[in-house]
Design a protein around this motif. Sequence first.
Motif, PDB file in Angstrom:
ATOM      1  N   LEU A   1      10.621   0.491  -3.821  1.00  0.00           N
ATOM      2  CA  LEU A   1      11.276  -0.768  -3.467  1.00  0.00           C
ATOM      3  C   LEU A   1      12.755  -0.745  -3.835  1.00  0.00           C
ATOM      4  O   LEU A   1      13.604  -1.227  -3.074  1.00  0.00           O
ATOM      5  CB  LEU A   1      10.583  -1.932  -4.167  1.00  0.00           C
ATOM      6  CG  LEU A   1       9.109  -2.176  -3.791  1.00  0.00           C
ATOM      7  CD1 LEU A   1       8.541  -3.332  -4.597  1.00  0.00           C
ATOM      8  CD2 LEU A   1       8.954  -2.441  -2.307  1.00  0.00           C
ATOM      9  N   ASN A   2      13.081  -0.156  -4.976  1.00  0.00           N
ATOM     10  CA  ASN A   2      14.477  -0.110  -5.401  1.00  0.00           C
ATOM     11  C   ASN A   2      15.309   0.817  -4.518  1.00  0.00           C
ATOM     12  O   ASN A   2      16.531   0.644  -4.404  1.00  0.00           O
ATOM     13  CB  ASN A   2      14.569   0.352  -6.857  1.00  0.00           C
ATOM     14  CG  ASN A   2      14.043  -0.691  -7.824  1.00  0.00           C
ATOM     15  OD1 ASN A   2      14.066  -1.881  -7.534  1.00  0.00           O
ATOM     16  ND2 ASN A   2      13.549  -0.236  -8.968  1.00  0.00           N
ATOM     17  N   ALA A   3      14.653   1.792  -3.901  1.00  0.00           N
ATOM     18  CA  ALA A   3      15.381   2.751  -3.074  1.00  0.00           C
ATOM     19  C   ALA A   3      15.602   2.262  -1.650  1.00  0.00           C
ATOM     20  O   ALA A   3      16.340   2.901  -0.880  1.00  0.00           O
ATOM     21  CB  ALA A   3      14.628   4.087  -3.050  1.00  0.00           C
TER      22      ALA A   3
ATOM     23  N   GLU B   1       4.583 -11.888 -10.768  1.00  0.00           N
ATOM     24  CA  GLU B   1       5.740 -11.042 -10.530  1.00  0.00           C
ATOM     25  C   GLU B   1       5.439  -9.949  -9.499  1.00  0.00           C
ATOM     26  O   GLU B   1       6.279  -9.598  -8.694  1.00  0.00           O
ATOM     27  CB  GLU B   1       6.189 -10.377 -11.832  1.00  0.00           C
ATOM     28  CG  GLU B   1       6.579 -11.365 -12.931  1.00  0.00           C
ATOM     29  CD  GLU B   1       6.872 -10.649 -14.224  1.00  0.00           C
ATOM     30  OE1 GLU B   1       7.137  -9.427 -14.170  1.00  0.00           O
ATOM     31  OE2 GLU B   1       6.836 -11.286 -15.281  1.00  0.00           O
TER      32      GLU B   1
ATOM     33  N   ASP C   1      19.905  -1.980   1.580  1.00  0.00           N
ATOM     34  CA  ASP C   1      20.179  -3.412   1.672  1.00  0.00           C
ATOM     35  C   ASP C   1      19.785  -3.930   3.053  1.00  0.00           C
ATOM     36  O   ASP C   1      20.028  -3.270   4.068  1.00  0.00           O
ATOM     37  CB  ASP C   1      21.657  -3.698   1.426  1.00  0.00           C
ATOM     38  CG  ASP C   1      22.074  -3.399  -0.008  1.00  0.00           C
ATOM     39  OD1 ASP C   1      21.169  -3.344  -0.866  1.00  0.00           O
ATOM     40  OD2 ASP C   1      23.277  -3.198  -0.252  1.00  0.00           O
TER      41      ASP C   1
ATOM     42  N   LEU D   1       7.693   0.460  -7.618  1.00  0.00           N
ATOM     43  CA  LEU D   1       8.994  -0.119  -7.934  1.00  0.00           C
ATOM     44  C   LEU D   1      10.132   0.821  -7.540  1.00  0.00           C
ATOM     45  O   LEU D   1      11.186   0.380  -7.065  1.00  0.00           O
ATOM     46  CB  LEU D   1       9.071  -0.455  -9.423  1.00  0.00           C
ATOM     47  CG  LEU D   1       8.154  -1.591  -9.892  1.00  0.00           C
ATOM     48  CD1 LEU D   1       8.261  -1.771 -11.398  1.00  0.00           C
ATOM     49  CD2 LEU D   1       8.500  -2.894  -9.183  1.00  0.00           C
ATOM     50  N   GLU D   2       9.944   2.128  -7.739  1.00  0.00           N
ATOM     51  CA  GLU D   2      10.973   3.093  -7.342  1.00  0.00           C
ATOM     52  C   GLU D   2      11.197   3.045  -5.835  1.00  0.00           C
ATOM     53  O   GLU D   2      12.338   3.104  -5.354  1.00  0.00           O
ATOM     54  CB  GLU D   2      10.562   4.496  -7.774  1.00  0.00           C
ATOM     55  CG  GLU D   2      10.626   4.720  -9.282  1.00  0.00           C
ATOM     56  CD  GLU D   2      10.146   6.110  -9.654  1.00  0.00           C
ATOM     57  OE1 GLU D   2       9.868   6.917  -8.726  1.00  0.00           O
ATOM     58  OE2 GLU D   2      10.053   6.404 -10.864  1.00  0.00           O
TER      59      GLU D   2
ATOM     60  N   SER E   1       5.061   1.939 -11.407  1.00  0.00           N
ATOM     61  CA  SER E   1       6.444   2.408 -11.470  1.00  0.00           C
ATOM     62  C   SER E   1       6.832   3.108 -10.179  1.00  0.00           C
ATOM     63  O   SER E   1       7.979   3.020  -9.724  1.00  0.00           O
ATOM     64  CB  SER E   1       6.628   3.342 -12.672  1.00  0.00           C
ATOM     65  OG  SER E   1       5.797   4.494 -12.546  1.00  0.00           O
TER      66      SER E   1
END
Length: 226
Positions: free
Chosen positions: A172-174, A211, A177, A169-170, A166
């Motif tokens: 990568l999401n942050a 994934e 763009d 993933l945090e 997790s």
Amino acid sequence: MFLALVFGVPAVIGYVAFTPQSGERLARSLNGDVIVGLADDIQEVQGEALDAESVARGAVAYPRLPHDVVGASYGVVPLAWEGRTDDDGGAQVDLAVTVLVAHEDGVGLFDPGRNSGSRTTCVRFVVHQFDPDGVADHDQIHCPEPLTAATPRPTPVASQRADLESGVLEVLNALPDGAQPPDVGPAVWAALGDDWAAAPACTCDRSRRTEMHRPLRVGERPPGTT
């Protein structure tokens, strides 16, 4: 000798022309091909310390099957598993390999068709963390009665931080763009530090490896990009 040639040659030609191919013999041959492919592919976990249940799941996910025989179908199912690849005795995985060959009608004088046939073989594969041959040891075993497939549900790979996945993933999401692979490494190191360095490449259930495995290899271009 002359009479043998006179009467023997036509007999052989007639046998070839009118005798269907043995489906049982073909099924036995294809069954052996599948087992050899499994023994080769199942050892691709070399270098990883995995439980036998994870190995079993990977073995039946995408088995190498012959695709050049019309009317043949295949089945590879897990029966049992035990141990780990880093154990002295390796991870033991029992698989049942089934080949069904359908009847095929002939289409001409020298194509008499094929009889139906089937072959089921149960095999125990032994997978080691390191194997110089690159092929899993395997031996035929007696199939259980009844032949019942088991469903491998491997547990998540252990790591030093239970929330490592997790956390990645945090990060990568942050990312902003347009972020590129070289931007990922410093961000992950800053957020996770030593825990990231000690973590395995995939910290998730191997069923989700497609994934997570690629994104976690920092700096590697995604498939299909240049």
